[in-house]
Motif scaffolding. Structure first.
Motif, PDB file in Angstrom:
ATOM      1  N   ILE A  95      10.501  44.665  63.765  1.00  0.00           N
ATOM      2  CA  ILE A  95      11.395  43.617  63.286  1.00  0.00           C
ATOM      3  C   ILE A  95      11.457  42.418  64.229  1.00  0.00           C
ATOM      4  N   ILE A  96      11.373  42.653  65.548  1.00  0.00           N
ATOM      5  CA  ILE A  96      11.438  41.528  66.487  1.00  0.00           C
ATOM      6  C   ILE A  96      10.205  40.641  66.367  1.00  0.00           C
ATOM      7  N   PRO A  97       8.971  41.197  66.390  1.00  0.00           N
ATOM      8  CA  PRO A  97       7.804  40.316  66.161  1.00  0.00           C
ATOM      9  C   PRO A  97       7.855  39.612  64.809  1.00  0.00           C
ATOM     10  N   LEU A  98       8.292  40.310  63.766  1.00  0.00           N
ATOM     11  CA  LEU A  98       8.389  39.683  62.453  1.00  0.00           C
ATOM     12  C   LEU A  98       9.418  38.562  62.449  1.00  0.00           C
ATOM     13  N   TYR A  99      10.516  38.764  63.142  1.00  0.00           N
ATOM     14  CA  TYR A  99      11.544  37.719  63.227  1.00  0.00           C
ATOM     15  C   TYR A  99      10.997  36.483  63.948  1.00  0.00           C
ATOM     16  N   VAL A 100      10.296  36.703  65.065  1.00  0.00           N
ATOM     17  CA  VAL A 100       9.742  35.566  65.820  1.00  0.00           C
ATOM     18  C   VAL A 100       8.683  34.828  65.005  1.00  0.00           C
ATOM     19  N   ILE A 101       7.811  35.578  64.343  1.00  0.00           N
ATOM     20  CA  ILE A 101       6.773  34.951  63.521  1.00  0.00           C
ATOM     21  C   ILE A 101       7.400  34.160  62.378  1.00  0.00           C
ATOM     22  N   SER A 102       8.368  34.740  61.711  1.00  0.00           N
ATOM     23  CA  SER A 102       9.028  34.045  60.603  1.00  0.00           C
ATOM     24  C   SER A 102       9.713  32.771  61.077  1.00  0.00           C
ATOM     25  N   GLN A 103      10.307  32.833  62.248  1.00  0.00           N
ATOM     26  CA  GLN A 103      10.973  31.643  62.782  1.00  0.00           C
ATOM     27  C   GLN A 103       9.964  30.562  63.146  1.00  0.00           C
ATOM     28  N   ASN A 104       8.834  30.959  63.727  1.00  0.00           N
ATOM     29  CA  ASN A 104       7.836  29.973  64.166  1.00  0.00           C
ATOM     30  C   ASN A 104       7.128  29.298  63.006  1.00  0.00           C
ATOM     31  N   ILE A 105       6.948  29.997  61.897  1.00  0.00           N
ATOM     32  CA  ILE A 105       6.231  29.402  60.758  1.00  0.00           C
ATOM     33  C   ILE A 105       7.193  28.870  59.695  1.00  0.00           C
ATOM     34  N   GLY A 106       8.489  28.886  59.989  1.00  0.00           N
ATOM     35  CA  GLY A 106       9.460  28.288  59.083  1.00  0.00           C
ATOM     36  C   GLY A 106       9.812  29.123  57.880  1.00  0.00           C
ATOM     37  N   LEU A 107       9.637  30.433  57.967  1.00  0.00           N
ATOM     38  CA  LEU A 107       9.956  31.300  56.841  1.00  0.00           C
ATOM     39  C   LEU A 107      11.208  32.135  57.077  1.00  0.00           C
ATOM     40  N   LEU A 108      11.941  31.845  58.138  1.00  0.00           N
ATOM     41  CA  LEU A 108      13.177  32.565  58.377  1.00  0.00           C
ATOM     42  C   LEU A 108      14.211  32.135  57.349  1.00  0.00           C
ATOM     43  N   ASP A 109      14.921  33.095  56.771  1.00  0.00           N
ATOM     44  CA  ASP A 109      15.865  32.858  55.680  1.00  0.00           C
ATOM     45  C   ASP A 109      15.160  32.200  54.492  1.00  0.00           C
ATOM     46  N   ASN A 110      13.993  32.748  54.157  1.00  0.00           N
ATOM     47  CA  ASN A 110      13.188  32.244  53.057  1.00  0.00           C
ATOM     48  C   ASN A 110      12.710  33.438  52.227  1.00  0.00           C
ATOM     49  N   VAL A 111      12.787  33.303  50.910  1.00  0.00           N
ATOM     50  CA  VAL A 111      12.411  34.421  50.044  1.00  0.00           C
ATOM     51  C   VAL A 111      10.934  34.772  50.167  1.00  0.00           C
ATOM     52  N   TRP A 112      10.090  33.805  50.556  1.00  0.00           N
ATOM     53  CA  TRP A 112       8.662  34.092  50.638  1.00  0.00           C
ATOM     54  C   TRP A 112       8.340  35.036  51.789  1.00  0.00           C
ATOM     55  N   ALA A 113       9.153  35.023  52.840  1.00  0.00           N
ATOM     56  CA  ALA A 113       8.964  35.999  53.907  1.00  0.00           C
ATOM     57  C   ALA A 113       9.192  37.413  53.381  1.00  0.00           C
ATOM     58  N   LEU A 114      10.223  37.585  52.569  1.00  0.00           N
ATOM     59  CA  LEU A 114      10.484  38.901  51.979  1.00  0.00           C
ATOM     60  C   LEU A 114       9.386  39.298  51.003  1.00  0.00           C
TER      61      LEU A 114
END
Length: 273
Positions: free
Chosen positions: A121-140
């Motif tokens: 979850i931590i690597p996924l959180y960092v990756i999602s934040q860096n590519i702008g997909l944090l709090d985005n349905v496409w990440a899910l």
């Protein structure tokens, strides 16, 4: 020919009904509680006779339930379609048109389910934040597709293995190209299996909580994240939580009821030779 013992049949029927009631009882209790006032939901002993009310459902809608429902529906439908688009050719290649090192490929798919999601979850959180997909349905959508794909490949492969090889060979002799052979000959035979696989992917995506609660906030929250909002420092709001859980469960129950025939046929494919 020996006649079955009537007493034994009655005992088996009664036992079956008892098990069914035990499984359904929590659902029935949730439905009853959702129509109660909060004061009635906390009574001890529980109150079976009460004045039904829709107040809890109105409160759920006022708290913004529909956006969460829309997010869950969008993520579930898109991720399930992506899983089927990717899993059907993979299952075909691992069954009817077996590729080299099939066992290694299947083992790799299975190994991806062995990693605890809390470790990633931590690597996924960092990756999602860096590519702008944090709090985005496409990440899910990406995560749910990867989460369900190994299971879908294994399930669909078992269904593809039940396709008569004579049908496939006849299509090849008639000169059918691979896309035609797959979509005109094979898929109609395994359609119940595809329906069963899709329904299981829908259930897993709809009820997934860990990724959603850690990678979403206000914009991309799903129904399980919405339900957590009823756990407060003051305690649980049982009537409101039951109403929200009922609304969250209805789409999956309706889909399951509609697809129950395909689900039973799909899960029983190959059970009887």
């Amino acid at each position: 020919m020996r006649t079955a013992n009537p007493l034994g049949r009655w005992a088996l029927t009664a036992f079956t009904w008892l098990i069914a009631i035990l499984f359904v009882l929590p659902l029935l209790w949730m439905v009853l509680t959702s129509f109660k006032q909060e004061s009635d939901a906390y009574t001890d002993p529980p109150r079976l006779l009460f004045t039904p009310t829709l107040e809890q459902f109105a409160g759920i809608l006022e708290r913004g339930f529909l956006p969460y429902l829309g997010n869950s529906a969008f993520v579930t439908v898109v991720s399930t379609l992506l899983v089927l688009v990717l899993a059907v050719p993979a299952a075909y290649a691992l069954s009817i048109a077996a590729v080299p090192a099939t066992r290694d490929v299947l083992g790799f798919f299975l190994s991806t389910k062995m990693l605890p999601i809390v470790a990633a979850i931590i690597p996924l959180y960092v990756i999602s934040q860096n590519i702008g997909l944090l709090d985005n349905v496409w990440a899910l959508i990406v995560l749910y597709t990867g989460m369900n794909l190994p299971l879908a490949v294994w399930m669909l492969r078992s269904f593809f293995l039940e396709v008569p090889r004579e049908m496939v060979e006849a299509g090849r002799i008639d000169g059918a190209p691979l896309p035609t052979l797959l979509y005109r000959v094979v898929l109609p035979v395994v359609a119940p299996g595809i329906a069963a696989t899709a329904l299981i992917c829908v259930i897993f995506s709809w009820t997934e909580f860990f990724y959603a609660v850690n990678l979403t906030a206000a914009q991309a929250g799903t129904v399980p994240v919405f339900l957590v909002g009823f756990i407060t420092s003051e305690g649980l709001y049982w009537a409101q939580l039951s109403a929200a859980a009922l609304l969250a469960s209805l789409p999956v129950m309706i889909i399951g009821w509609i697809a129950q025939n395909h689900l039973v046929r799909g899960l029983s494919m190959g059970a009887v030779k």
